[in-house]
Design a protein around this motif. Structure first.
Motif, PDB file in Angstrom:
ATOM      1  N   GLU A   1       0.845  -1.195   0.000  1.00 16.31           N
ATOM      2  CA  GLU A   1       0.000   0.000   0.000  1.00 16.31           C
ATOM      3  C   GLU A   1       0.882   1.247   0.000  1.00 16.31           C
ATOM      4  N   PRO A   2       0.430   2.313  -0.654  1.00 11.87           N
ATOM      5  CA  PRO A   2       1.176   3.566  -0.564  1.00 11.87           C
ATOM      6  C   PRO A   2       0.917   4.237   0.778  1.00 11.87           C
TER       7      PRO A   2
ATOM      8  N   TRP B   1       5.928   3.476   0.487  1.00 12.78           N
ATOM      9  CA  TRP B   1       5.178   2.228   0.387  1.00 12.78           C
ATOM     10  C   TRP B   1       5.324   1.391   1.647  1.00 12.78           C
ATOM     11  N   ARG B   2       4.241   0.753   2.020  1.00 17.31           N
ATOM     12  CA  ARG B   2       4.240  -0.236   3.085  1.00 17.31           C
ATOM     13  C   ARG B   2       3.894  -1.582   2.459  1.00 17.31           C
TER      14      ARG B   2
ATOM     15  N   ALA C   1       9.389   1.252   2.122  1.00 14.66           N
ATOM     16  CA  ALA C   1      10.314   1.673   1.072  1.00 14.66           C
ATOM     17  C   ALA C   1       9.810   2.948   0.421  1.00 14.66           C
ATOM     18  N   ALA C   2      10.743   3.778  -0.011  1.00 16.62           N
ATOM     19  CA  ALA C   2      10.355   5.018  -0.683  1.00 16.62           C
ATOM     20  C   ALA C   2       9.870   4.743  -2.099  1.00 16.62           C
ATOM     21  N   SER C   3      10.477   3.752  -2.768  1.00 19.68           N
ATOM     22  CA  SER C   3      10.121   3.427  -4.151  1.00 19.68           C
ATOM     23  C   SER C   3       9.764   1.954  -4.268  1.00 19.68           C
ATOM     24  N   LEU C   4       8.816   1.663  -5.148  1.00 19.47           N
ATOM     25  CA  LEU C   4       8.410   0.293  -5.448  1.00 19.47           C
ATOM     26  C   LEU C   4       8.630   0.039  -6.931  1.00 19.47           C
ATOM     27  N   VAL C   5       9.423  -0.962  -7.254  1.00 20.78           N
ATOM     28  CA  VAL C   5       9.688  -1.328  -8.647  1.00 20.78           C
ATOM     29  C   VAL C   5       9.060  -2.687  -8.920  1.00 20.78           C
TER      30      VAL C   5
ATOM     31  N   GLY D   1       6.919   7.289  -7.315  1.00 19.16           N
ATOM     32  CA  GLY D   1       7.548   6.213  -6.562  1.00 19.16           C
ATOM     33  C   GLY D   1       7.170   4.817  -6.998  1.00 19.16           C
ATOM     34  N   LEU D   2       6.344   4.690  -8.048  1.00 21.31           N
ATOM     35  CA  LEU D   2       5.949   3.380  -8.571  1.00 21.31           C
ATOM     36  C   LEU D   2       6.536   3.208  -9.967  1.00 21.31           C
ATOM     37  N   PHE D   3       7.294   2.136 -10.165  1.00 23.31           N
ATOM     38  CA  PHE D   3       7.997   1.889 -11.420  1.00 23.31           C
ATOM     39  C   PHE D   3       7.617   0.505 -11.955  1.00 23.31           C
ATOM     40  N   PHE D   4       7.556   0.377 -13.280  1.00 30.11           N
ATOM     41  CA  PHE D   4       7.324  -0.902 -13.939  1.00 30.11           C
ATOM     42  C   PHE D   4       8.438  -1.137 -14.953  1.00 30.11           C
ATOM     43  N   VAL D   5       9.004  -2.348 -14.976  1.00 23.73           N
ATOM     44  CA  VAL D   5      10.113  -2.651 -15.887  1.00 23.73           C
ATOM     45  C   VAL D   5       9.936  -4.042 -16.494  1.00 23.73           C
ATOM     46  N   GLY D   6      10.654  -4.283 -17.589  1.00 23.15           N
ATOM     47  CA  GLY D   6      10.712  -5.607 -18.190  1.00 23.15           C
ATOM     48  C   GLY D   6       9.426  -6.058 -18.843  1.00 23.15           C
TER      49      GLY D   6
END
Length: 396
Positions: free
Chosen positions: A137-138, A143-144, A155-159, A363-368
């Motif tokens: 959850e943000p 993020w928690r 965390a500050a960022s979620l990937v 703070g939310l990232f998507f990769v791959g």
């Protein structure tokens, strides 16, 4: 007590590990979690265990699919094939070009995994395996999350590097898509890609004797054409030419096949007829394509084995069309079970191409593979994983 990190990365695959390395090198405190018991499982099984880790032309945008393939241009330019090759060379991993720019390890795909895990360790990355994300959850600080073992994480960022739906036996799910939808981030239609095609029972029965026969062929739809190996199987058609065209094929469409693309079948058979009319047509045809395939083509065309002299030019032209103008209509594919990748995913319009961050969710990232960018067979999807992970690692 919650453990605090700067970056939480979900997925210890190619993109996730690359992102972790880059973020760790920037001094970020990074935690990578994966429900698998070993990192890089898709790397391990790829390329027959030798990992087709990139392609010399892996930055060519026209070899990627998606609603907006050009989204990938920035990442591929900033960290391209030569950049990854340089890392492989520094790690002392011997490699070779197999065909069409495809690069493989001389020894084992495990060398690539070891290179990545060593680099993560050096960068101070924490890797936690065999544990899933139960909740995320943000909050005001980022993020928690709660891991499957009950551990609370901040965390500050979620990937999100958890991949797509392909190869579910390795734990693949649509978790990335579900998370995106929670934040009203569009997910494009997804489907299996780089996958064998299947056919109706009548087709399979008619061609059952061809299972295991392989030829170099051209497979074509209205949108693309590929010339590579084609393999007949008990379930339909496979091989690189079919895997490639499967990314472009849609239900209800035909695929046009040329099973001897270099051969002028009519001219060759006519010349053989004029030189030796007593020669059996199956013998002459068997010099153009494998004998089992020649026999199957004759049966499909309703031609009994006979001498060439007994066949009019019209019959020879029919054989030409049957081999190099064969139109087949698949009924489907083998699905995510055997698909190498997922076509579609998180809409690139929702992401910043410079960072891979969601435009609407800081703070939310998507990769791959989770992203709506899919490459050709032959190392392109690994290159997208390295490139997108590297880009996110500079920003998360």
């Amino acid at each position: 007590m919650s453990q605090s990190f700067d970056v939480l990365i979900v997925g210890a695959g190619a993109a996730g590990m690359m992102c972790a390395i880059e973020a760790g090198r920037r001094g970020r405190r990074v935690l990578v979690v994966d429900h698998a018991r070993a990192p890089g499982e898709k790397i391990r099984i790829s390329g027959g265990g030798r990992c087709n880790f990139t392609n010399l032309e892996g930055d060519r945008i026209e070899r990627f699919l998606g609603e907006n393939p050009r989204f990938a241009a920035s990442a591929l330019k900033r960290f391209g094939p030569q950049d990854f090759i340089a890392r492989v060379d520094r790690a002392g991993i011997a490699w070779h070009e197999k065909t069409l720019g495809q690069l493989f390890c001389d020894d084992s795909a495990k060398q690539i995994i070891r290179m990545l895990t060593d680099a993560m360790r050096t960068a101070g990355v924490t890797l936690k395996l065999g544990v899933a994300i139960d909740a995320v959850e943000p909050d005001a600080d980022g993020w928690r999350a709660v891991l499957g073992d009950g551990s609370p994480i901040r965390a500050a960022s979620l990937v999100v590097a958890s991949g797509g739906k392909s190869i579910p036996r390795m734990g693949a799910t649509g978790w990335a898509y579900d998370l995106a939808r929670r934040f009203d981030i569009r997910v494009t239609d997804t489907r299996p890609a780089l996958v064998p095609l299947t056919f109706e029972p009548g087709f399979l029965e008619q061609h059952a004797g061809l299972a295991g026969v392989a030829v170099e062929a051209t497979a074509k739809t209205s949108r693309a054409s590929f010339r590579e190996a084609l393999l007949f199987t008990h379930r339909g058609l496979s091989g690189p030419a079919i895997l490639q065209i499967s990314s472009y094929w849609r239900e209800g469409e035909a695929v046009e096949l040329a099973l001897a693309p270099d051969a002028k079948v009519f001219e060759t058979l006519k010349a053989a007829k004029e030189a030796n009319g007593k020669q059996a047509v199956q013998t002459a045809l068997g010099q153009i394509v494998p004998r089992r395939l020649a026999d199957a083509v004759l049966a499909r065309e309703g031609l009994e084995p006979r001498k060439l002299a007994e066949l009019p030019d019209k019959a020879l032209r029919s054989l030409d069309a049957a081999i190099n103008g064969w139109s087949v209509k698949p009924v489907g594919s083998e699905g995510y079970r055997t698909a190498e990748v997922t076509l579609g995913g998180v809409d690139t319009a929702a992401l910043d191409q410079q960072t891979m961050q969601a435009r609407s969710v800081p703070g939310l990232f998507f990769v791959g593979e989770a992203v709506d960018i899919t490459g050709w067979l032959g190392g392109y999807n690994f290159q997208w994983a390295w490139s997108s992970g590297w880009v996110a690692g500079q920003a998360c």
